[in-house]
Design a protein around this motif. Structure first.
Motif, PDB file in Angstrom:
ATOM      1  N   ASP A 162       0.830  -1.202   0.000  1.00 21.34           N
ATOM      2  CA  ASP A 162       0.000   0.000   0.000  1.00 21.34           C
ATOM      3  C   ASP A 162       0.869   1.257   0.000  1.00 21.34           C
ATOM      4  O   ASP A 162       0.593   2.215  -0.736  1.00 21.34           O
ATOM      5  N   GLN A 194       1.012   3.976  -3.032  1.00 23.87           N
ATOM      6  CA  GLN A 194       0.737   5.402  -2.805  1.00 23.87           C
ATOM      7  C   GLN A 194       1.908   6.269  -3.235  1.00 23.87           C
ATOM      8  O   GLN A 194       1.726   7.340  -3.815  1.00 23.87           O
ATOM      9  N   SER A 201      -4.493  -3.939  -2.651  1.00 20.92           N
ATOM     10  CA  SER A 201      -4.903  -2.586  -2.260  1.00 20.92           C
ATOM     11  C   SER A 201      -6.406  -2.378  -2.439  1.00 20.92           C
ATOM     12  O   SER A 201      -6.988  -1.464  -1.846  1.00 20.92           O
ATOM     13  N   GLN A 208      -9.073  -2.290   0.516  1.00 20.24           N
ATOM     14  CA  GLN A 208      -9.386  -1.099   1.311  1.00 20.24           C
ATOM     15  C   GLN A 208     -10.484  -0.324   0.613  1.00 20.24           C
ATOM     16  O   GLN A 208     -10.256   0.249  -0.454  1.00 20.24           O
ATOM     17  N   PHE A 264      -9.698   3.278  -0.540  1.00 20.72           N
ATOM     18  CA  PHE A 264      -8.635   3.521  -1.510  1.00 20.72           C
ATOM     19  C   PHE A 264      -9.080   4.471  -2.637  1.00 20.72           C
ATOM     20  O   PHE A 264      -8.356   5.412  -2.987  1.00 20.72           O
TER      21      PHE A 264
END
Ligand code: C2E
Ligand code: MG
Ligand code: MG
Ligand code: MG
Length: 265
Positions: A62, A66, A96, A99, A102
């Protein structure tokens, strides 16, 4: 290696390179795909195929994703200021997508850097699209926010057709393994033609990845493939080299497509 990867990520030691994707009809630059690079001080270049799975297994992905998104979006702004109008693709890991916040996070990043969400496409590898609990929800949220979603490496997973039916993709990327022998393999020609037709029937754009020769390009153009990516057009480039590439590419494209036009005429 895991510790080193974590440290490198924290210290800003990873970098992105960018591979152009062009319109198969007129050769114009449509999109630039960000690809992560790790230059290890002793081991040299470590390929993402080795360290991405490591990051996925050990909870680093993650942060890596990002970082990649933020870096690529910043870069997009610089290109834009330099007069280069392209969209951006970033590879993301299926993990990811668990989530649910996200998509909000990505939208906030886009807004903070003034990148319209419809200029960003997320690429998701087919092999990684095992049904996860929240995946459908997360992907739908992305689409509602205007982002594009590409099913990467199409043809390599075990249930590609099911994923296409179920999940809200906007684009398919035909895996390089179907392109490599396209010139000589009748089987691959049949498969690629069918995938292009399938994609268009579902209102999806289709990209061929790993295009290395003008012959492959000619076949794909004749088959109606929308977008082309591969070493024939460009290897992944340093961010600062893209503008110069775009200028050179315009001239070169005319030379590249001439042989196939002669064949047709
Ligand atoms: P991908 O997204 O399918 O990217 C295409 C890969 O094929 C890239 O390898 C690219 O350098 C290579 N390639 C492009 N054109 C050609 C060609 O004409 N011939 C050949 N032989 N190869 C070509 P790379 O950079 O090693 O990346 C491998 C994979 O690692 C990517 O496959 C992607 O799944 C993953 N990856 C790369 N960057 C990231 C990232 O930032 N995040 C995540 N989650 N995954 C990433
Ligand atoms: Mg990709
Ligand atoms: Mg791919
Ligand atoms: Mg691939």
């Amino acid at each position: 290696m895991l510790d080193e990867l974590e440290r490198t990520l924290r210290q800003g030691g990873l970098r992105l390179v960018y591979q152009p994707k062009v319109d198969a009809v007129d050769g114009s630059l449509v999109r630039v795909e960000a690809l992560v690079r790790w230059a290890h001080s002793e081991l040299g270049a470590i390929p993402p195929a080795r360290f991405i799975p490591l990051a996925e297994e050990h909870g680093l992905i993650d942060d890596l994703t990002q970082w990649a998104l933020r870096t690529a979006l910043r870069q997009w702004r610089e290109w834009k200021a330099a007069g280069l109008d392209t969209s951006l693709a970033v590879n993301i890991s299926a993990i990811s997508l668990e989530q649910l916040d996200f998509p909000d996070l990505v939208e906030r990043m886009c807004r903070a850097l003034s990148v319209p969400t419809d200029r960003l496409v997320l690429e998701l590898t087919e092999g990684a699209t095992q049904p996860l609990i929240n995946m459908m929800d997360t992907l739908t949220r992305f689409r509602i926010k205007g982002l594009g979603l590409a099913l990467d490496d199409f043809g390599t997973g075990y249930s590609g057709l099911m994923q296409l039916r179920r999940l809200p993709f906007s684009e398919i990327k035909i895996d390089r393994q179907f392109i490599t022998e396209l010139t000589t393999s009748r089987d691959d020609q049949v498969i690629v033609r069918a995938v292009i037709e399938l994609a268009h029937g579902l209102d999806l754009k289709v990209t061929a990845e790993g295009v290395e020769t003008a012959e492959q390009l000619g076949i794909l153009r004749a088959m109606g493939c929308d977008l082309i990516q591969g070493y024939l057009l460009a290897h992944p480039l340093e961010a600062g080299d893209l503008v110069a590439w775009a200028i050179r590419h315009k001239r070169r494209w005319k030379l590249l497509i001439r042989p196939s036009d002669e064949q047709q005429g």
